[in-house]
Design an enzyme around this catalytic site. Structure first.
Site, short mmCIF file in Angstrom:
data_model
loop_
_atom_site.label_atom_id
_atom_site.label_comp_id
_atom_site.label_asym_id
_atom_site.label_seq_id
_atom_site.Cartn_x
_atom_site.Cartn_y
_atom_site.Cartn_z
N SER A 1 -3.59 -2.97 -1.28
CA SER A 1 -2.84 -3.77 -2.26
C SER A 1 -3.39 -5.18 -2.33
CB SER A 1 -1.36 -3.87 -1.87
OG SER A 1 -0.79 -2.60 -1.80
N HIS B 1 -2.85 0.54 -6.76
CA HIS B 1 -3.99 1.11 -6.04
C HIS B 1 -4.88 1.83 -7.04
CE1 HIS B 1 -2.11 1.12 -1.75
NE2 HIS B 1 -1.67 0.12 -2.47
N ARG C 1 -6.40 5.18 -1.13
CA ARG C 1 -6.08 5.40 0.28
C ARG C 1 -4.87 6.33 0.28
NH1 ARG C 1 -5.18 -0.09 2.75
NH2 ARG C 1 -6.44 0.36 4.59
N THR C 2 -4.87 7.28 1.20
CA THR C 2 -3.68 8.11 1.38
C THR C 2 -2.85 7.50 2.48
OG1 THR C 2 -4.84 10.11 0.64
CG2 THR C 2 -2.88 10.43 2.00
N HIS C 3 -1.59 7.25 2.18
CA HIS C 3 -0.70 6.65 3.18
C HIS C 3 0.02 7.72 3.99
CE1 HIS C 3 -1.29 3.10 0.60
NE2 HIS C 3 -1.01 2.40 1.67
N GLU D 1 10.74 -2.92 6.45
CA GLU D 1 11.51 -3.04 7.68
C GLU D 1 12.87 -3.69 7.43
OE1 GLU D 1 8.37 -4.34 7.28
OE2 GLU D 1 7.56 -2.47 8.06
N SER E 1 -0.37 0.91 6.81
CA SER E 1 -1.70 1.54 6.79
C SER E 1 -2.53 1.01 7.95
CB SER E 1 -2.40 1.24 5.46
OG SER E 1 -2.71 -0.15 5.36
N ASN F 1 3.87 -10.98 1.20
CA ASN F 1 5.30 -11.37 1.31
C ASN F 1 5.60 -11.71 2.75
OD1 ASN F 1 5.07 -8.15 1.36
ND2 ASN F 1 6.75 -8.73 2.69
#
Ligand code: 8IG
Length: 270
Positions: free
Chosen positions: A37, A69, A90-92, A191, A210, A233
């Site tokens: 990102s 992405h 990218r695969t998360h 979170e 990631s 952020n």
């Protein structure tokens, strides 16, 4: 899971690498980058794109699940004559496709010959001095996924996983770069403030979804790893504003030119 089945993951990566060599006309790549990102624009500054593949056409790759992405794999020729493989997809882990899918791009990059892996991401920052748009070098990680990309009795040393040599080189380009310890959570939720405090207590200063699993897979195949986060952020509870994916994208766009130039300069010195 037996160790011999683990070999299938590397056979799949070799097949993908063969496809990439065929389609790009580049038999070997020197370096690979995974653009997370906020980092999408970086590829254009690294050099001349000589081939663009749709990730979904490359064996074992799937479409990116995240807005912001890019689902392409590019071969880029740098000014210095190096071949860079740029993975925009990218695969998360949170996609639920398993750890093999998460690290398939890294293993494919290694199979194309890449000796250096640049992992980028957008993440939350715990240091209030890191305003959105601040790039931070990853010095180490804490893997909170309870998963590993390795299978069987595959014991791999992770000392200096995020190459201190490459971090020094990055600081030659920009001495103001700070560094932090990246905690990989599974996501896809951000979170809670309490989890951010937990991450802080165990030594993390960056939180994301990631990179850690990919870095482990890269070390296993002997690549030198460079990790850099874009703090898009402040992590939950560090500031009193709630997190939004839109803000994350905007911070990435605003920081794009600076971090792209930074990354291009670092790649030029590898
Ligand atoms: I961009 O604050 C981005 N990705 N886990 N936490 C986690 N992942 C992220 C965050 C964040 N921001």
């Amino acid at each position: 899971m037996t160790v011999s089945n683990f070999q299938e993951a590397f056979d799949a990566a070799a097949e993908a690498a063969n496809y990439i060599a065929e389609q790009t006309g580049v038999p070997q790549h020197d370096v690979a980058l995974v653009l997370g990102s906020g980092w999408g624009a970086a590829a254009d500054l690294i050099g001349e794109t000589t081939a663009t593949l749709q990730a979904t056409d490359v064996p074992g790759f799937s479409a990116p699940a995240v807005a912001g992405h890019v689902g392409t794999i590019r071969s880029v020729l740098t000014k210095e004559g190096k071949r860079a493989l740029v993975l925009g997809a990218r695969t998360h882990y949170y996609e639920g496709k398993g750890v093999r899918a998460v690290v398939h791009g890294v293993r494919t990059a290694a199979a194309t010959g890449a000796k250096t892996l640049v992992l980028t991401n957008g993440c939350g920052g715990l240091n209030p001095a890191w305003t959105p748009g601040t790039p931070v070098l990853i010095s180490d990680h804490i893997n909170l996924t309870a998963a590993s990309p390795l299978e069987g009795a595959t014991f791999v040393d992770l000392t200096d996983l995020y190459s201190s040599r490459l971090r020094d080189l990055a600081r030659e380009v920009d001495p103001s770069l700070d560094e932090g310890i990246y905690a990989q959570f599974t996501g896809p939720h951000y979170e809670t403030p309490a989890e951010v405090q937990y991450a802080k207590h165990i030594g993390a200063s960056l939180v994301g979804m990631s990179t850690a699993l990919e870095a482990i897979a890269a070390r296993h195949v002997g690549m030198e790893v460079f990790g850099i986060s874009l703090v898009t952020n402040l992590a939950a509870g560090i500031s009193d504003t709630p997190l939004s994916h839109q803000e994350v994208i905007e911070a990435g766009e605003a920081a794009g030119p600076r971090i792209s130039a930074l990354l291009a300069e670092i790649i030029g010195r590898l």
